[in-house]
Structure formats: structure tokens, C-alpha cells
Design an enzyme around this catalytic site. Structure first.
Site, PDB file in Angstrom:
ATOM      1  N   TYR A  49       0.822  -1.207   0.000  1.00 47.38           N
ATOM      2  CA  TYR A  49       0.000   0.000   0.000  1.00 47.38           C
ATOM      3  C   TYR A  49       0.856   1.257   0.000  1.00 47.38           C
ATOM      4  O   TYR A  49       1.537   1.558   0.979  1.00 47.38           O
ATOM      5  CB  TYR A  49      -0.949   0.023   1.211  1.00 47.38           C
TER       6      TYR A  49
ATOM      7  N   HIS B 161      -0.279 -11.987   0.515  1.00 48.52           N
ATOM      8  CA  HIS B 161      -1.118 -10.938  -0.094  1.00 48.52           C
ATOM      9  C   HIS B 161      -1.482 -11.231  -1.554  1.00 48.52           C
ATOM     10  O   HIS B 161      -0.623 -11.267  -2.415  1.00 48.52           O
ATOM     11  CB  HIS B 161      -0.348  -9.612  -0.006  1.00 48.52           C
TER      12      HIS B 161
HETATM   13  P1  NAD Z   1     -13.284   0.476   1.249  1.00 48.69           P
HETATM   14  O1  NAD Z   1     -14.422  -0.206   0.596  1.00 48.69           O
HETATM   15  O2  NAD Z   1     -13.145   0.375   2.707  1.00 48.69           O
HETATM   16  O3  NAD Z   1     -13.324   2.002   0.762  1.00 48.69           O
HETATM   17  C1  NAD Z   1     -12.334   2.908   1.139  1.00 48.69           C
HETATM   18  C2  NAD Z   1     -12.677   4.284   0.590  1.00 48.69           C
HETATM   19  O4  NAD Z   1     -13.845   4.758   1.229  1.00 48.69           O
HETATM   20  C3  NAD Z   1     -11.579   5.308   0.883  1.00 48.69           C
HETATM   21  O5  NAD Z   1     -11.536   6.250  -0.171  1.00 48.69           O
HETATM   22  C4  NAD Z   1     -12.085   5.967   2.156  1.00 48.69           C
HETATM   23  O6  NAD Z   1     -11.539   7.243   2.318  1.00 48.69           O
HETATM   24  C5  NAD Z   1     -13.571   5.997   1.883  1.00 48.69           C
HETATM   25  N1  NAD Z   1     -14.403   6.082   3.099  1.00 48.69           N
HETATM   26  C6  NAD Z   1     -14.321   5.353   4.242  1.00 48.69           C
HETATM   27  N2  NAD Z   1     -15.253   5.738   5.132  1.00 48.69           N
HETATM   28  C7  NAD Z   1     -15.955   6.732   4.543  1.00 48.69           C
HETATM   29  C8  NAD Z   1     -17.037   7.549   4.960  1.00 48.69           C
HETATM   30  N3  NAD Z   1     -17.600   7.418   6.155  1.00 48.69           N
HETATM   31  N4  NAD Z   1     -17.506   8.490   4.094  1.00 48.69           N
HETATM   32  C9  NAD Z   1     -16.957   8.637   2.874  1.00 48.69           C
HETATM   33  N5  NAD Z   1     -15.927   7.897   2.408  1.00 48.69           N
HETATM   34  C10 NAD Z   1     -15.425   6.949   3.242  1.00 48.69           C
HETATM   35  O7  NAD Z   1     -11.967  -0.053   0.519  1.00 48.69           O
HETATM   36  P2  NAD Z   1     -10.482  -0.381   0.972  1.00 48.69           P
HETATM   37  O8  NAD Z   1      -9.840   0.727   1.715  1.00 48.69           O
HETATM   38  O9  NAD Z   1      -9.812  -0.892  -0.252  1.00 48.69           O
HETATM   39  O10 NAD Z   1     -10.645  -1.644   1.929  1.00 48.69           O
HETATM   40  C11 NAD Z   1     -10.493  -1.574   3.319  1.00 48.69           C
HETATM   41  C12 NAD Z   1      -9.184  -2.157   3.794  1.00 48.69           C
HETATM   42  O11 NAD Z   1      -9.189  -3.564   3.632  1.00 48.69           O
HETATM   43  C13 NAD Z   1      -7.934  -1.670   3.040  1.00 48.69           C
HETATM   44  O12 NAD Z   1      -7.512  -0.422   3.525  1.00 48.69           O
HETATM   45  C14 NAD Z   1      -6.979  -2.792   3.315  1.00 48.69           C
HETATM   46  O13 NAD Z   1      -6.433  -2.635   4.603  1.00 48.69           O
HETATM   47  C15 NAD Z   1      -7.898  -4.018   3.289  1.00 48.69           C
HETATM   48  N6  NAD Z   1      -7.943  -4.669   1.959  1.00 48.69           N
HETATM   49  C16 NAD Z   1      -7.153  -5.758   1.734  1.00 48.69           C
HETATM   50  C17 NAD Z   1      -7.148  -6.376   0.498  1.00 48.69           C
HETATM   51  C18 NAD Z   1      -6.263  -7.561   0.259  1.00 48.69           C
HETATM   52  O14 NAD Z   1      -5.634  -8.045   1.179  1.00 48.69           O
HETATM   53  N7  NAD Z   1      -6.162  -8.081  -0.936  1.00 48.69           N
HETATM   54  C19 NAD Z   1      -7.930  -5.887  -0.547  1.00 48.69           C
HETATM   55  C20 NAD Z   1      -8.752  -4.803  -0.289  1.00 48.69           C
HETATM   56  C21 NAD Z   1      -8.756  -4.192   0.963  1.00 48.69           C
END
Ligand code: NAD
EC number: 1.1.1.316
Length: 323
Positions: free
Chosen positions: A63, A128
Site C-alpha cells: 500500500y 497478499h
Molecule cells: P473500502 O471499501 O473500505 O473504501 C475505502 C474508501 O472509502 C476510501 O476512499 C475511504 O476514504 C472511503 N471512506 C471510508 N469511510 C468513509 C465515509 N464514512 N464516508 C466517505 N468515504 C469513506 O476499501 P479499501 O480501503 O480498499 O478496503 C479496506 C481495507 O481492507 C484496506 O484499507 C486494506 O487494509 C484491506 N484490503 C485488503 C485487500 C487484500 O488483502 N487483498 C484488498 C482490499 C482491501
């Protein structure tokens, strides 16, 4: 620093003995992958999350090309609370430079991650996005290397992550029971895609903990919209945009609805949401509290589900062809 103020629901994570907050802190935005985030904001966001009862933080060297780990490390240090008060997951095998699931690389990777995180150990080390490697290498080489790291105390538990759901059964069917402690699935348990449900009985039978990430479908279900790199088809993007517009027209927050939908299933131990501001943390924690009290807004949920019906469970390709 004072102890956490709120009583966020903690849920057991498989057989690990860990109790993770129902909302987990996704730290990928701290790597500026959804837009730039200043260090002071990153620190304040993590502080507020911890204060409101979030005890689970997820990152990866991938990331922001290691930036997320560095930011999270600084923020956790600034909390000045005992290490046992929070749970940290990082990952290995995926880097800005590409994928490498070799034993040599992942063994080096954990040391680099620990240095950036300023920690002596992580609670979970995930392989990952394993669909980009050979799944047989994951089984025969990567996971055994992670087991060694577990014995050395560098990680307490082992996980695997990725998008296609069949990668999880492929690996779990081929490793001794108790070897893989948790899986992290993303974009498969939200209003537009709930396909991880079919896998839950299997995971439960194996004693494997379930973490579900991206309840907002990596930005599809936000007013801000998805980042430019988002892999969804134009059809899925436009249906989600319509759902967002519908909620806005009713003066409802789609983020709250989408997060509550994911949180309502208690077989999922933690729902990881990416957060990069204090106000997002506050909104998302309020969504949990409100779900416990008032429940979900069923009327708006039904309307949103109707808008998303044509694209329900539509995903996108991820990974390499496995032999
Ligand atoms: P998400 O669906 O959580 O969306 C994140 C987005 O939504 C960001 O732009 C954030 O600023 C915004 N957001 C969050 N809360 C909000 C609110 N209340 N109002 C408006 N916007 C808001 O997607 P993500 O960040 O990709 O997924 C969450 C976490 O899961 C990642 O940060 C990561 O740690 C993990 N993840 C892991 C994998 C993997 O291992 N392959 C893949 C995807 C995500």
C-alpha cells in the site's frame, strides 16, 4: 493516553483467541492510494479510531509502496499504549515492484515490515493476493516459511488474502489443519456482492477466522466515487453511481448503509474499512452504534438493492491462470 472511550463490539477471530473490533481499520488509504494524506492526519485518524474502540489495524508493504506501513507505525507509536492493546496485520508477497512469494523474499519481508511498523511482532501475517502467484508454491513454500516466522515470534498468526473465492478452498484443502488461521476476502461481502456467504460454513468447519474488507467496494459506494485504478466494469461503476445518487437524493449516507449491511453478519469477525480522516472514523463508528440501536434503514436498503440488482455479485478478473 486515556483508555478507549467507546465499547465497540469485539468478535472472536476463528480459533486464534484474538478479539477484533467489528469495524477494523483499513490502512491502505494511509499510503495515499485514494488521494494524498498528510502525516498529521494519518496520526489523528488512527488515534481517533483507537479512542473509539477500533483495535484492529490492517496494512501491507504494497500500500503506497511501503508508505502505509510507515504511517501506521508512526501513528501506533504515538498512541503510547501497551502493544497488547491493539492487533496489527500486515502482508507479504505483493510489492510495488511485483509479486514474490518465495520463502526467501517473505522471510526478509517481515523484517522490513516490522522495521517500518516499529514493532517487534505482528499479530497476523497474510500472503497478499495469492491468486497472482502459484497456489502450489503458496502451499509448499510460502506457508511453511511463515510457520517458521511464527515459531520465531515475528507473527502470531498466518493468513491468506485475495479476490477469487476458490483460492481459499484450494489452499485450505492442502495444508494441515490449523496452519492457516485466517482468510481476508475483499469486495465479496457488501450490498453489491455477497458471494463470500457461500464459503462461511466451510471456513467455520476449518476453524478459520474471516475478515471481510472493502464494504464500500473500494470507493464504488462513496459519494467521492472510486479511484482511477478501480478494476470494476463500467456497468458496475455506473450502477453503484446510481445507488450513491439515490441515497444522496434522500439525504441518506450510502457509506453508512453499506457498512451496516456488512457489519450485520456476525460470522464475519471484522469488516475492514479504509479510513483517512477523523470524520470518516467518527461516521463509521457511529454507523455501528446506530446499527446496534435502531437497526438498518430497511427501506433505503431495499431501494439500493433494487438499483444494484442487475449487477449483483458481478466482480472482475484477478490473478494468473493456475495450472
Ligand atoms: P473500502 O471499501 O473500505 O473504501 C475505502 C474508501 O472509502 C476510501 O476512499 C475511504 O476514504 C472511503 N471512506 C471510508 N469511510 C468513509 C465515509 N464514512 N464516508 C466517505 N468515504 C469513506 O476499501 P479499501 O480501503 O480498499 O478496503 C479496506 C481495507 O481492507 C484496506 O484499507 C486494506 O487494509 C484491506 N484490503 C485488503 C485487500 C487484500 O488483502 N487483498 C484488498 C482490499 C482491501
Amino acid at each position: 493516553m486515556a483508555m478507549p472511550q467507546a465499547t465497540m463490539e469485539l468478535r472472536p477471530l476463528g480459533n486464534t483467541g484474538l478479539k477484533v473490533s467489528a469495524v477494523g481499520f483499513g490502512a491502505s488509504p494511509l499510503g495515499s492510494v485514494f488521494g494524498p494524506v498528510a502525516e498529521a492526519d494519518a496520526v489523528a485518524t488512527v488515534r481517533e479510531a483507537f479512542r473509539l474502540g477500533i483495535n484492529f489495524f490492517d496494512t501491507s508493504p504494497y500500500y503506497g509502496g511501503t508508505l502505509s506501513e510507515k504511517m501506521l507505525g508512526k501513528a501506533l507509536k504515538a498512541l503510547q499504549v501497551p502493544r497488547s492493546d491493539y492487533i496489527v496485520a500486515t502482508k507479504c508477497g505483493r510489492y510495488k515492484e511485483g509479486f514474490d512469494f518465495s520463502a526467501e523474499r517473505v522471510t526478509k519481508s517481515i523484517d522490513e515490515s516490522l522495521e517500518r511498523l516499529q514493532l517487534d511482532y505482528v499479530d497476523i501475517l497474510h500472503c497478499h493476493d495469492i491468486e497472482f502467484g502459484s497456489l502450489d508454491q503458496i502451499v509448499s513454500e510460502t506457508i511453511p516459511a511463515l510457520q517458521k516466522l511464527k515459531q520465531e515470534g515475528k507473527t502470531r498468526f498466518i493468513g491468506i488474502t485475495g479476490l477469487p473465492l476458490d483460492i481459499f478452498t484450494y489452499v485450505l484443502d492442502r495444508v494441515p489443519p490449523g496452519t492457516v488461521d485466517v482468510i481476508l476476502s475483499y469486495c465479496h461481502y457488501g450490498v453489491n456482492d455477497s458471494t463470500v456467504l457461500d464459503l462461511l460454513p466451510y471456513l467455520k468447519s476449518k476453524g478459520v477466522g474471516v475478515i471481510s474488507a472493502s464494504p464500500l467496494s473500494m470507493g464504488l459506494l462513496t459519494e467521492q466515487g472510486p479511484p482511477e485504478w478501480h478494476p470494476a466494469s463500467p456497468e458496475l461503476k455506473s450502477a453503484c453511481k446510481a445507488a450513491v445518487a439515490h441515497c444522496k437524493s434522500k439525504d441518506k449516507k450510502i457509506t453508512k448503509l453499506a457498512l451496516q449491511y456488512s457489519l450485520a453478519n456476525k460470522e464475519i469477525s471484522s469488516v475492514l474499512v479504509g479510513m483517512s480522516s477523523v470524520s470518516q472514523v467518527e461516521e463509521n463508528v457511529a454507523a455501528v452504534t446506530e446499527l446496534d440501536g435502531l437497526g438498518i434503514d430497511q427501506e433505503t436498503l431495499s431501494e439500493v438493492e433494487a438499483i444494484l440488482e442487475p449487477v449483483k455479485n458481478l466482480t472482475w478478473p484477478s490473478g494468473i491462470q493456475q495450472n
